[in-house]
Design a protein around this motif. Structure first.
Motif, mmCIF file in Angstrom:
data_model
loop_
_atom_site.group_PDB
_atom_site.id
_atom_site.type_symbol
_atom_site.label_atom_id
_atom_site.label_comp_id
_atom_site.label_asym_id
_atom_site.label_seq_id
_atom_site.Cartn_x
_atom_site.Cartn_y
_atom_site.Cartn_z
ATOM 1 N N GLN A 195 2.806 1.165 6.249
ATOM 2 C CA GLN A 195 2.464 1.484 4.874
ATOM 3 C C GLN A 195 1.471 2.630 4.822
ATOM 4 O O GLN A 195 0.497 2.665 5.574
ATOM 5 N N TYR B 115 7.604 8.031 -6.182
ATOM 6 C CA TYR B 115 8.147 7.175 -7.221
ATOM 7 C C TYR B 115 7.085 6.944 -8.283
ATOM 8 O O TYR B 115 5.892 6.998 -8.019
ATOM 9 N N GLN C 48 5.953 4.156 -11.443
ATOM 10 C CA GLN C 48 6.148 2.813 -11.974
ATOM 11 C C GLN C 48 5.343 2.662 -13.253
ATOM 12 O O GLN C 48 4.106 2.671 -13.223
ATOM 13 N N PHE D 299 3.673 6.227 -6.449
ATOM 14 C CA PHE D 299 3.732 5.785 -5.061
ATOM 15 C C PHE D 299 4.462 6.826 -4.216
ATOM 16 O O PHE D 299 5.487 7.366 -4.651
ATOM 17 N N PHE E 149 9.004 2.546 3.180
ATOM 18 C CA PHE E 149 7.674 1.951 3.163
ATOM 19 C C PHE E 149 6.824 2.708 2.157
ATOM 20 O O PHE E 149 6.723 3.930 2.208
ATOM 21 N N PHE E 150 6.207 1.955 1.270
ATOM 22 C CA PHE E 150 5.476 2.560 0.164
ATOM 23 C C PHE E 150 3.987 2.610 0.429
ATOM 24 O O PHE E 150 3.428 1.753 1.108
ATOM 25 N N THR F 77 -0.017 2.791 -1.131
ATOM 26 C CA THR F 77 -0.763 1.817 -1.929
ATOM 27 C C THR F 77 -0.788 2.176 -3.413
ATOM 28 O O THR F 77 -1.175 1.365 -4.224
#
Lengths: 113, 115
Positions: free
Chosen positions: A3, A35, A37, A88, A102-103, A105
């Protein structure tokens, strides 16, 4: 852990200002993706930069990648209140043979009207 | 038309119960995933699955099991629920077709609360 980490964790700016978010990762990569959100929603892909690219633009988004430092940055220019969201970065380690992303934090961006 | 849909959106249950979350994608993708997002917004891969292989994150307890009746569905079963299982669970899909970069398409999430 694969991560990544992002900084800042939270960023608050005035509408019209630019927002810069940074991402550091740990493994070799084929590409790095960003990305977005919105609160209470799923993640939406914004932009991808390949490991052989150093900079990429898409509308008000500018992404840079420095593979020697294992870091990337996302710049949102002329921010709008609607840009308020968590952002992210995500990487995929080609060495694992898996397709998993895998992203990092995440950075929570608040744009104040 | 929803690309990746998951149900239920909210799930409240007691410790020790068994529950399932369903996921369907209509994108024709060959790989599906489950991610867990905790209260600090950390996103952690749990499983990835295509019709050939299941890849399990070794840190996922065996109380969690994915079930795929066909390429378009990947359901998540959780046995003996614990308080720490409370989180938002995201389903996602992608395709491995040549030239594809592996962008993930996410569902809207299922918020699980264990009491």
């Amino acid at each position: 852990s694969q991560q990544g980490e992002e900084d800042p964790q939270a960023l608050s700016i005035q509408e019209g200002e630019n927002a810069t978010m940074n991402c550091s990762y740990k493994t070799s990569i084929n590409n790095l993706q960003w990305y977005r959100q919105n609160s209470g929603r799923g993640l939406v892909h914004l932009i991808l930069i390949r490991s052989n690219e150093r900079e990429k633009h898409s509308g008000r988004l500018r992404v840079t990648l420095d593979t020697s430092k294992k870091s990337s940055s996302l710049l949102i220019t002329a921010s709008r209140a609607a840009d308020t969201a968590s952002y992210f970065c995500a990487t995929r380690d080609p060495g694992t043979g898996a397709n998993n992303l895998f992203f990092g934090t995440g950075t929570r961006l608040t744009v104040i009207p | 038309d929803t690309a990746v849909s998951q149900t239920p959106k909210y799930l409240v249950t007691q410790m020790g119960n068994d529950k399932s979350i369903k996921c369907e994608q209509n994108l024709g993708h060959d790989t599906m995933y489950w991610y867990k997002q905790d209260s600090k917004k950390f996103l952690k891969i749990m499983f990835s699955y295509n019709n050939k292989e299941l890849i399990i994150n070794e840190t996922v307890p065996n109380r969690f099991s994915p079930k795929s009746p066909d390429k378009a569905h990947l359901n998540l079963h959780i046995n003996s629920l614990e308080l720490g299982d409370s989180a938002v669970y995201f389903c996602a899909s992608s395709t491995r077709l040549a030239g594809n970069t592996g962008e993930l398409f996410f569902g809207e999430g299922s918020r699980l609360t264990v009491l």
